[in-house]
Design a protein around this motif. Structure first.
Motif, PDB file in Angstrom:
ATOM      1  N   MET A 109       0.776  -1.210  -0.009  1.00  0.00           N
ATOM      2  CA  MET A 109       0.144   0.005   0.142  1.00  0.00           C
ATOM      3  C   MET A 109       0.898   1.301  -0.021  1.00  0.00           C
ATOM      4  O   MET A 109       0.524   2.282  -0.569  1.00  0.00           O
ATOM      5  CB  MET A 109      -1.041   0.045   1.217  1.00  0.00           C
ATOM      6  CG  MET A 109      -1.845   1.415   1.409  1.00  0.00           C
ATOM      7  SD  MET A 109      -2.933   1.519  -0.168  1.00  0.00           S
ATOM      8  CE  MET A 109      -3.935   0.102   0.073  1.00  0.00           C
ATOM      9  N   THR A 110       1.798   1.223   0.800  1.00  0.00           N
ATOM     10  CA  THR A 110       2.888   2.360   0.836  1.00  0.00           C
ATOM     11  C   THR A 110       3.563   2.390  -0.488  1.00  0.00           C
ATOM     12  O   THR A 110       3.755   3.651  -1.057  1.00  0.00           O
ATOM     13  CB  THR A 110       4.192   2.015   1.882  1.00  0.00           C
ATOM     14  OG1 THR A 110       3.685   1.958   3.056  1.00  0.00           O
ATOM     15  CG2 THR A 110       5.024   3.358   1.885  1.00  0.00           C
ATOM     16  N   GLN A 111       4.020   1.462  -1.246  1.00  0.00           N
ATOM     17  CA  GLN A 111       4.518   1.458  -2.478  1.00  0.00           C
ATOM     18  C   GLN A 111       3.307   2.041  -3.559  1.00  0.00           C
ATOM     19  O   GLN A 111       4.013   2.879  -4.487  1.00  0.00           O
ATOM     20  CB  GLN A 111       4.842   0.124  -3.029  1.00  0.00           C
ATOM     21  CG  GLN A 111       6.037  -0.306  -2.124  1.00  0.00           C
ATOM     22  CD  GLN A 111       7.415   0.377  -2.446  1.00  0.00           C
ATOM     23  OE1 GLN A 111       7.442   1.100  -3.224  1.00  0.00           O
ATOM     24  NE2 GLN A 111       8.316   0.349  -1.716  1.00  0.00           N
ATOM     25  N   TYR A 112       2.133   1.453  -3.285  1.00  0.00           N
ATOM     26  CA  TYR A 112       1.077   2.238  -4.441  1.00  0.00           C
ATOM     27  C   TYR A 112       0.833   3.530  -4.280  1.00  0.00           C
ATOM     28  O   TYR A 112       0.851   4.272  -5.320  1.00  0.00           O
ATOM     29  CB  TYR A 112      -0.101   1.249  -4.041  1.00  0.00           C
ATOM     30  CG  TYR A 112      -1.541   1.545  -4.911  1.00  0.00           C
ATOM     31  CD1 TYR A 112      -1.458   1.843  -6.403  1.00  0.00           C
ATOM     32  CD2 TYR A 112      -2.381   2.046  -4.216  1.00  0.00           C
ATOM     33  CE1 TYR A 112      -2.610   2.229  -7.086  1.00  0.00           C
ATOM     34  CE2 TYR A 112      -3.626   2.753  -4.819  1.00  0.00           C
ATOM     35  CZ  TYR A 112      -3.525   2.727  -6.257  1.00  0.00           C
ATOM     36  OH  TYR A 112      -4.657   3.125  -7.068  1.00  0.00           O
ATOM     37  N   GLN A 113       0.843   4.031  -3.103  1.00  0.00           N
ATOM     38  CA  GLN A 113       0.819   5.524  -2.720  1.00  0.00           C
ATOM     39  C   GLN A 113       1.952   6.353  -3.363  1.00  0.00           C
ATOM     40  O   GLN A 113       1.536   7.410  -3.789  1.00  0.00           O
ATOM     41  CB  GLN A 113       0.547   5.808  -1.225  1.00  0.00           C
ATOM     42  CG  GLN A 113      -0.688   5.021  -0.502  1.00  0.00           C
ATOM     43  CD  GLN A 113      -2.176   5.600  -1.078  1.00  0.00           C
ATOM     44  OE1 GLN A 113      -2.119   6.678  -1.483  1.00  0.00           O
ATOM     45  NE2 GLN A 113      -2.923   5.050  -1.030  1.00  0.00           N
ATOM     46  N   ALA A 114       3.212   5.910  -3.062  1.00  0.00           N
ATOM     47  CA  ALA A 114       4.283   6.346  -3.649  1.00  0.00           C
ATOM     48  C   ALA A 114       4.120   6.373  -5.221  1.00  0.00           C
ATOM     49  O   ALA A 114       4.364   7.442  -5.913  1.00  0.00           O
ATOM     50  CB  ALA A 114       5.513   5.704  -3.149  1.00  0.00           C
ATOM     51  N   ALA A 115       3.599   5.405  -5.839  1.00  0.00           N
ATOM     52  CA  ALA A 115       3.567   5.280  -7.312  1.00  0.00           C
ATOM     53  C   ALA A 115       2.512   6.287  -7.872  1.00  0.00           C
ATOM     54  O   ALA A 115       2.564   6.984  -8.832  1.00  0.00           O
ATOM     55  CB  ALA A 115       3.186   3.733  -7.904  1.00  0.00           C
ATOM     56  N   LYS A 116       1.246   6.347  -7.065  1.00  0.00           N
ATOM     57  CA  LYS A 116       0.379   7.453  -7.352  1.00  0.00           C
ATOM     58  C   LYS A 116       0.978   8.807  -7.282  1.00  0.00           C
ATOM     59  O   LYS A 116       0.521   9.654  -8.215  1.00  0.00           O
ATOM     60  CB  LYS A 116      -0.834   7.261  -6.502  1.00  0.00           C
ATOM     61  CG  LYS A 116      -1.440   6.027  -6.764  1.00  0.00           C
ATOM     62  CD  LYS A 116      -2.958   5.832  -5.688  1.00  0.00           C
ATOM     63  CE  LYS A 116      -3.702   7.038  -6.128  1.00  0.00           C
ATOM     64  NZ  LYS A 116      -4.950   7.095  -5.145  1.00  0.00           N
ATOM     65  N   ALA A 117       1.919   8.952  -6.313  1.00  0.00           N
ATOM     66  CA  ALA A 117       2.443  10.531  -5.915  1.00  0.00           C
ATOM     67  C   ALA A 117       3.081  10.740  -7.163  1.00  0.00           C
ATOM     68  O   ALA A 117       3.471  11.708  -7.824  1.00  0.00           O
ATOM     69  CB  ALA A 117       3.029  10.516  -4.894  1.00  0.00           C
ATOM     70  N   LYS A 118       3.847   9.554  -7.819  1.00  0.00           N
ATOM     71  CA  LYS A 118       4.977   9.556  -8.920  1.00  0.00           C
ATOM     72  C   LYS A 118       4.184  10.087 -10.182  1.00  0.00           C
ATOM     73  O   LYS A 118       4.917  10.926 -10.921  1.00  0.00           O
ATOM     74  CB  LYS A 118       5.835   8.411  -9.078  1.00  0.00           C
ATOM     75  CG  LYS A 118       6.948   8.440 -10.157  1.00  0.00           C
ATOM     76  CD  LYS A 118       8.023   9.300  -9.392  1.00  0.00           C
ATOM     77  CE  LYS A 118       9.343   9.466 -10.353  1.00  0.00           C
ATOM     78  NZ  LYS A 118      10.274  10.295  -9.940  1.00  0.00           N
ATOM     79  N   VAL A 119       2.991   9.497 -10.398  1.00  0.00           N
ATOM     80  CA  VAL A 119       2.128   9.916 -11.444  1.00  0.00           C
ATOM     81  C   VAL A 119       1.988  11.550 -11.317  1.00  0.00           C
ATOM     82  O   VAL A 119       2.276  12.190 -12.523  1.00  0.00           O
ATOM     83  CB  VAL A 119       0.965   9.302 -11.652  1.00  0.00           C
ATOM     84  CG1 VAL A 119       0.259   9.481 -12.871  1.00  0.00           C
ATOM     85  CG2 VAL A 119       1.140   7.639 -11.814  1.00  0.00           C
ATOM     86  N   GLN A 120       1.561  12.155 -10.326  1.00  0.00           N
ATOM     87  CA  GLN A 120       1.365  13.506 -10.262  1.00  0.00           C
ATOM     88  C   GLN A 120       2.565  14.186 -10.291  1.00  0.00           C
ATOM     89  O   GLN A 120       2.699  15.510 -11.011  1.00  0.00           O
ATOM     90  CB  GLN A 120       0.741  13.724  -8.735  1.00  0.00           C
ATOM     91  CG  GLN A 120       0.374  15.139  -8.540  1.00  0.00           C
ATOM     92  CD  GLN A 120      -0.840  15.614  -9.805  1.00  0.00           C
ATOM     93  OE1 GLN A 120      -1.535  14.934 -10.015  1.00  0.00           O
ATOM     94  NE2 GLN A 120      -0.560  16.870 -10.086  1.00  0.00           N
ATOM     95  N   GLU A 121       3.848  13.866  -9.956  1.00  0.00           N
ATOM     96  CA  GLU A 121       4.753  14.598 -10.135  1.00  0.00           C
ATOM     97  C   GLU A 121       5.340  14.503 -11.318  1.00  0.00           C
ATOM     98  O   GLU A 121       5.786  15.714 -11.906  1.00  0.00           O
ATOM     99  CB  GLU A 121       5.890  13.711  -9.217  1.00  0.00           C
ATOM    100  CG  GLU A 121       7.222  14.464  -9.295  1.00  0.00           C
ATOM    101  CD  GLU A 121       8.564  13.344  -8.676  1.00  0.00           C
ATOM    102  OE1 GLU A 121       9.567  13.639  -8.860  1.00  0.00           O
ATOM    103  OE2 GLU A 121       8.171  12.735  -7.832  1.00  0.00           O
ATOM    104  N   ARG A 122       5.169  13.381 -12.143  1.00  0.00           N
ATOM    105  CA  ARG A 122       5.697  13.427 -13.539  1.00  0.00           C
ATOM    106  C   ARG A 122       4.672  14.144 -14.635  1.00  0.00           C
ATOM    107  O   ARG A 122       5.043  14.167 -15.672  1.00  0.00           O
ATOM    108  CB  ARG A 122       5.576  11.955 -14.090  1.00  0.00           C
ATOM    109  CG  ARG A 122       6.804  11.161 -13.597  1.00  0.00           C
ATOM    110  CD  ARG A 122       8.250  11.701 -13.969  1.00  0.00           C
ATOM    111  NE  ARG A 122       8.344  11.231 -15.448  1.00  0.00           N
ATOM    112  CZ  ARG A 122       9.285  11.677 -16.192  1.00  0.00           C
ATOM    113  NH1 ARG A 122      10.263  12.240 -15.533  1.00  0.00           N
ATOM    114  NH2 ARG A 122       9.398  11.324 -17.316  1.00  0.00           N
ATOM    115  N   THR A 123       3.565  14.351 -14.205  1.00  0.00           N
ATOM    116  CA  THR A 123       2.381  15.183 -14.929  1.00  0.00           C
ATOM    117  C   THR A 123       3.023  16.677 -15.232  1.00  0.00           C
ATOM    118  O   THR A 123       3.170  17.459 -14.021  1.00  0.00           O
ATOM    119  CB  THR A 123       1.029  14.893 -14.146  1.00  0.00           C
ATOM    120  OG1 THR A 123       0.727  13.807 -14.060  1.00  0.00           O
ATOM    121  CG2 THR A 123       0.006  15.965 -15.242  1.00  0.00           C
ATOM    122  N   PRO A 124       3.367  16.947 -16.306  1.00  0.00           N
ATOM    123  CA  PRO A 124       3.898  18.345 -16.649  1.00  0.00           C
ATOM    124  C   PRO A 124       2.959  19.120 -16.453  1.00  0.00           C
ATOM    125  O   PRO A 124       1.625  19.196 -16.660  1.00  0.00           O
ATOM    126  CB  PRO A 124       4.383  18.258 -18.132  1.00  0.00           C
ATOM    127  CG  PRO A 124       3.401  17.250 -18.873  1.00  0.00           C
ATOM    128  CD  PRO A 124       3.088  16.336 -17.686  1.00  0.00           C
TER     129      PRO A 124
END
Length: 350
Positions: A289-304
């Motif tokens: 779940m922690t990894q999943y939340q981090a991955a979701k945050a990464k998507v937002q981070e990579r969204t230009p």
């Protein structure tokens, strides 16, 4: 005054030139009106087109490995390597090449457009195939071609869902879109400029805004593609870990309820094993779940993020053709040709 080969002065006799021109003055009175009429007929037959443009500045992932010396050297030549260097495989300089890809161009077919007078509301594909004005000679040529064209060639329906397997008509429309839409990137600032052309001012503006949106979607999807794959991967792991944890918890709960008052060491040991297994499953679920939340945050981070430097305005005046300039140019050209013809005897004699 100039000197000829025998070093004799050559005198330009203006009176003789005027006499020659007066002798041919009928040519001016006959040819110039004809050129004027033909030029007007030609240029008035060509449909007028409008242009609109916008500027877009996307967020770029700068590389941290740029050397100071190289950056300074590039800056002296007017290039900002900080803006252009990126870790992406698709450099911003390659965005104009998207118009060469059938997948991107065909994606513009379904843009909904409305003409300035509101009389026509249709897709951009239908607008290009059914609502375009053409010169009379083009209409005549198309009518003749239609007589000899095959049924498949004249069909305007979308027979294929694959953008890389287009019919002849669809390929012609795709080429028309490429002629009407241009994407350029400034090498110094990395600002993207989208220019569009259409026979209707409102369609021109709508097309520019729509291409901007499609380009933003493309850039966003590309920048976040790996992060979205990681997100889906961890989401699947979370689902599996949660299912395994719930199964383990049910086994432990059922066993504990059935053996509440049991004092046998073997039964207590099994209960402890089930409890440990449940805790292990929970730890795994919590980690995923922690990894999943981090991955979701990464998507937002990579969204230009995109900044519209200049929005697309509805053009007021047509861009081309320049009718008065064309007619005047043809008259000037005709005058020069008549003058040369009238003075050809003097020119050849000299």
């Amino acid at each position: 005054m100039e000197e000829n080969k025998n070093n004799k002065p050559m005198v330009i006799d203006l009176r003789l030139i005027l006499d020659k021109l007066k002798a041919k003055k009928k040519l001016y009175f006959v040819i110039l009106p004809v050129v004027f009429v033909l030029s007007c007929v030609y240029i008035l037959s060509i449909p007028r087109t409008y242009n609109s443009s916008l500027s877009l500045a996307p967020e770029i992932n700068n590389s941290s490995n740029l050397g100071g010396t190289i950056g300074s050297l590039a800056s002296s030549f007017g290039f900002d390597l900080g803006n252009m260097e990126t870790t992406d495989a698709i450099n911003p300089m390659l965005y104009p090449d998207l118009m060469e890809d059938n997948g991107f161009v065909v994606g513009l077919f379904d843009i909904k457009v409305t003409t300035a007078d509101g009389a026509t509301q249709c897709s951009y594909y239908d607008y290009l195939t059914k609502h375009q004005a053409y010169p009379f000679w083009t209409k005549a040529t198309n009518s003749i071609k239609a007589l000899f064209a095959s049924k498949d060639a004249t069909s305007k329906g979308k027979t294929e869902n694959n953008p890389y397997m287009l019919s002849k008509v669809q390929d012609g429309v795709a080429n028309a879109v490429r002629n009407d839409v241009a994407i350029n990137v400034d090498k110094k600032t990395a600002v993207i400029t989208i220019s569009t052309e259409a026979q209707d001012p409102m369609v021109c503006k709508t097309l520019a805004d729509s291409v901007k949106e499609r380009l933003q979607v493309f850039i966003t999807n590309y920048r976040t593609s790996k992060a979205r794959v990681d997100e889906q991967y961890y989401k699947r792991l979370v689902t599996e870990a949660k299912r395994e944890y719930e199964k383990s918890r049910q086994r432990y709960g059922s066993y504990a309820d059935a053996n509440t008052d049991v004092q046998l060491a073997s039964l207590r040991s099994k209960q402890e094993d089930l409890e440990n297994d449940m805790q292990l499953r929970y730890n795994t679920y919590s980690t995923m779940m922690t990894q999943y939340q981090a991955a979701k945050a990464k998507v937002q981070e990579r969204t230009p993020a995109f900044t519209v430097v200049k929005g697309a305005a509805r053009p007021i005046r047509p861009t081309k053709p320049k009718r008065m300039v064309f007619v005047l140019g043809m008259l000037v050209l005709a005058t020069i040709m008549i003058t040369i013809y009238s003075l050809k005897d003097l020119i050849l004699r000299d």
